[in-house]
Design an enzyme around this catalytic site. Structure first.
Site, PDB file in Angstrom:
ATOM      1  N   LEU A 169      59.770  60.341  55.128  1.00 43.33           N
ATOM      2  CA  LEU A 169      59.495  58.963  55.481  1.00 43.33           C
ATOM      3  C   LEU A 169      60.803  58.040  55.200  1.00 43.33           C
ATOM      4  O   LEU A 169      61.528  58.512  54.645  1.00 43.33           O
ATOM      5  CB  LEU A 169      58.388  58.673  54.810  1.00 43.33           C
ATOM      6  CG  LEU A 169      57.127  59.418  55.037  1.00 43.33           C
ATOM      7  CD1 LEU A 169      55.698  58.808  54.355  1.00 43.33           C
ATOM      8  CD2 LEU A 169      56.596  59.280  56.597  1.00 43.33           C
ATOM      9  N   PRO A 170      60.595  56.896  55.718  1.00 38.74           N
ATOM     10  CA  PRO A 170      62.006  55.999  55.580  1.00 38.74           C
ATOM     11  C   PRO A 170      62.425  55.638  54.106  1.00 38.74           C
ATOM     12  O   PRO A 170      63.430  55.878  53.879  1.00 38.74           O
ATOM     13  CB  PRO A 170      61.480  54.635  56.106  1.00 38.74           C
ATOM     14  CG  PRO A 170      60.191  55.263  57.346  1.00 38.74           C
ATOM     15  CD  PRO A 170      59.722  56.252  56.777  1.00 38.74           C
ATOM     16  N   LYS A 174      71.550  61.296  45.909  1.00 41.80           N
ATOM     17  CA  LYS A 174      71.743  61.208  47.663  1.00 41.80           C
ATOM     18  C   LYS A 174      72.488  59.734  47.866  1.00 41.80           C
ATOM     19  O   LYS A 174      73.052  59.594  48.619  1.00 41.80           O
ATOM     20  CB  LYS A 174      70.406  61.223  47.964  1.00 41.80           C
ATOM     21  CG  LYS A 174      70.117  60.870  49.423  1.00 41.80           C
ATOM     22  CD  LYS A 174      71.081  61.742  50.469  1.00 41.80           C
ATOM     23  CE  LYS A 174      70.986  60.873  51.901  1.00 41.80           C
ATOM     24  NZ  LYS A 174      71.836  61.503  52.917  1.00 41.80           N
TER      25      LYS A 174
HETATM   26  P1  NDP Z   1      63.088  57.865  61.186  1.00 45.78           P
HETATM   27  O1  NDP Z   1      63.116  56.411  61.359  1.00 45.78           O
HETATM   28  O2  NDP Z   1      63.405  58.499  62.665  1.00 45.78           O
HETATM   29  O3  NDP Z   1      61.622  58.213  61.132  1.00 45.78           O
HETATM   30  C1  NDP Z   1      60.821  57.917  60.086  1.00 45.78           C
HETATM   31  C2  NDP Z   1      59.478  58.649  59.992  1.00 45.78           C
HETATM   32  O4  NDP Z   1      58.519  57.886  59.053  1.00 45.78           O
HETATM   33  C3  NDP Z   1      58.605  58.452  61.286  1.00 45.78           C
HETATM   34  O5  NDP Z   1      57.843  59.773  61.631  1.00 45.78           O
HETATM   35  C4  NDP Z   1      57.636  57.217  61.261  1.00 45.78           C
HETATM   36  O6  NDP Z   1      56.537  57.520  62.121  1.00 45.78           O
HETATM   37  C5  NDP Z   1      57.443  57.319  59.733  1.00 45.78           C
HETATM   38  N1  NDP Z   1      56.776  56.163  59.348  1.00 45.78           N
HETATM   39  C6  NDP Z   1      57.502  54.824  59.481  1.00 45.78           C
HETATM   40  N2  NDP Z   1      56.723  54.008  58.564  1.00 45.78           N
HETATM   41  C7  NDP Z   1      55.605  54.746  58.412  1.00 45.78           C
HETATM   42  C8  NDP Z   1      54.331  54.154  57.503  1.00 45.78           C
HETATM   43  N3  NDP Z   1      54.204  53.077  57.186  1.00 45.78           N
HETATM   44  N4  NDP Z   1      53.563  55.293  57.300  1.00 45.78           N
HETATM   45  C9  NDP Z   1      53.728  56.478  57.822  1.00 45.78           C
HETATM   46  N5  NDP Z   1      54.760  56.872  58.596  1.00 45.78           N
HETATM   47  C10 NDP Z   1      55.832  56.294  58.661  1.00 45.78           C
HETATM   48  O7  NDP Z   1      63.919  58.191  59.873  1.00 45.78           O
HETATM   49  P2  NDP Z   1      64.525  59.568  59.705  1.00 45.78           P
HETATM   50  O8  NDP Z   1      63.848  60.693  59.987  1.00 45.78           O
HETATM   51  O9  NDP Z   1      66.217  59.185  60.337  1.00 45.78           O
HETATM   52  O10 NDP Z   1      64.990  59.482  58.179  1.00 45.78           O
HETATM   53  C11 NDP Z   1      63.848  59.740  57.461  1.00 45.78           C
HETATM   54  C12 NDP Z   1      64.527  59.829  55.986  1.00 45.78           C
HETATM   55  O11 NDP Z   1      65.379  60.620  55.836  1.00 45.78           O
HETATM   56  C13 NDP Z   1      65.116  58.399  55.447  1.00 45.78           C
HETATM   57  O12 NDP Z   1      65.005  58.092  54.115  1.00 45.78           O
HETATM   58  C14 NDP Z   1      66.565  58.487  55.865  1.00 45.78           C
HETATM   59  O13 NDP Z   1      67.386  57.560  54.976  1.00 45.78           O
HETATM   60  C15 NDP Z   1      66.806  60.030  55.446  1.00 45.78           C
HETATM   61  N6  NDP Z   1      68.072  60.703  56.122  1.00 45.78           N
HETATM   62  C16 NDP Z   1      68.198  60.602  57.442  1.00 45.78           C
HETATM   63  C17 NDP Z   1      69.194  61.050  58.057  1.00 45.78           C
HETATM   64  C18 NDP Z   1      69.605  60.971  59.615  1.00 45.78           C
HETATM   65  O14 NDP Z   1      70.523  61.111  59.860  1.00 45.78           O
HETATM   66  N7  NDP Z   1      68.463  60.368  60.220  1.00 45.78           N
HETATM   67  C19 NDP Z   1      70.225  62.000  57.270  1.00 45.78           C
HETATM   68  C20 NDP Z   1      69.653  62.167  55.883  1.00 45.78           C
HETATM   69  C21 NDP Z   1      68.520  61.606  55.435  1.00 45.78           C
HETATM   70  P3  NDP Z   1      56.392  57.010  63.457  1.00 45.78           P
HETATM   71  O15 NDP Z   1      56.761  58.009  64.403  1.00 45.78           O
HETATM   72  O16 NDP Z   1      55.193  56.573  63.697  1.00 45.78           O
HETATM   73  O17 NDP Z   1      57.427  55.577  63.769  1.00 45.78           O
END
Ligand code: NDP
Length: 290
Positions: free
Chosen positions: A63-64, A166
């Protein structure tokens, strides 16, 4: 193994796909349509309710921030079963993860923080590096699952250590992107061709992932795709700065990087990519990357 995967964002979606090759995976996503698409495309089961994920032997959150993870933990806590392993793959806050681990431990659930690095391409190709905090036993259990997502799995210490390292490595990357942008743009202002400036940088001691890959890719194509939200990167650097504060450490570069990234985030929109900070550096100098 029965695995529940919570959070099918840019990273979680492909990670859950790889796990489904060997395991019985149930997915849950806030926006249900995405979970249903995952089920159709990859044969995963879709949880009707979040609480249904608690029946799994392994629960993975992606998750974020730790805030959203905490909300999910609140909802699942009455339903979790002793013996479950919780793998927290979000880039979260080590202080929060230690508290989460205690809450779960009281229910007999083991916890590891297992944030990842390697970007979306690493999640797609299952080549992520995964840094894991937890007991040696929990690490061994997590490793058996996460080997389907990553090539390098490192036990970095007790719960919280994964989240700490991280955000520190992402801070190094942030500072490097910023200083590389400043110096390349200054080279341009001094009349040096940008390609030449990059060639010299990459042949010498200034080279980094920013100069070898991140900036050249965008300059070559003139495109600034969204691969990692600046909002996520800013969150990581803010966590790192708060850890420094907590340790009473002297980290002026980290403090400055945090300030610059937060300022850049205010200048750019919420959906901006992290490398777009380079555009802010250009704007600060009355120039551009063109
Ligand atoms: P995204 O923004 O693409 O996805 C976020 C996810 O969290 C979605 O499934 C979203 O659901 C869900 N979400 C958001 N808010 C809520 C909530 N209040 N309750 C439940 N679910 C929620 O993020 P990323 O996949 O890019 O990143 C995820 C994590 O990984 C972060 O901590 C990021 O820092 C880390 N990360 C990201 C990288 C990247 O290159 N993208 C690389 C390495 C780490 P919905 O579909 O409904 O919006």
């Amino acid at each position: 193994m029965k695995i529940a995967f919570i959070g099918l964002g840019a990273m979680g979606y492909p990670m859950a796909r790889h796990l489904a090759k060997e395991h019985d995976v149930t997915v849950w996503n806030r926006t249900r349509e995405k979970a249903e698409r995952h089920g159709r495309e990859h044969g995963t089961m879709v949880a009707a309710e979040l609480a249904d994920t608690a029946a799994a032997e392994v629960i993975i959150t992606m998750l974020p921030t730790s805030k959203e993870v905490d909300e999910v933990v609140d909802q699942l806590l009455p339903h979790v079963r002793p013996g479950t392993l919780w793998i927290e793959a979000t880039s979260g806050d080590p202080n929060v993860s230690r508290e989460t681990a205690k809450r779960l431990e009281a229910k007999g659930v083991a916890f590891v923080d297992a944030p990842v690095t390697g970007a979306i391409v690493g999640a797609e190709n299952a080549t992520l590096t995964i840094m894991i905090g937890g007991t040696p036993e929990a690490f061994e259990r997590a490793k058996q699952i996460l080997r389907l997502n990553g090539k390098t799995l490192i036990h970095v210490g007790p719960v919280g250590a994964g989240h700490a390292i991280k955000v520190l490595t992402n801070s190094i990357m942030g500072a490097t992107v910023w200083i590389t942008s400043e110096c390349l743009l200054l080279a341009k202002q001094l009349g040096i061709d940008m390609k030449t400036a990059l060639e010299v940088t990459n042949a010498g001691s200034g080279r980094s992932n920013a100069s070898e890959n991140l900036l050249p890719m965008r300059l070559r194509d003139g495109k600034w795709p969204l691969v990692f939200k600046l909002a996520h990167h800013d969150k990581d650097i803010r966590i790192a700065a708060s850890l420094s504060h907590q340790q009473h450490a002297s980290t002026p570069m980290l403090a400055l990087t945090q300030q610059l990234f937060s300022a850049a985030l205010h200048q750019l929109d919420e959906g901006a990519d992290y490398i777009e900070v380079a555009k802010i550096v250009a704007r600060m100098n009355g120039t551009s990357w063109d």
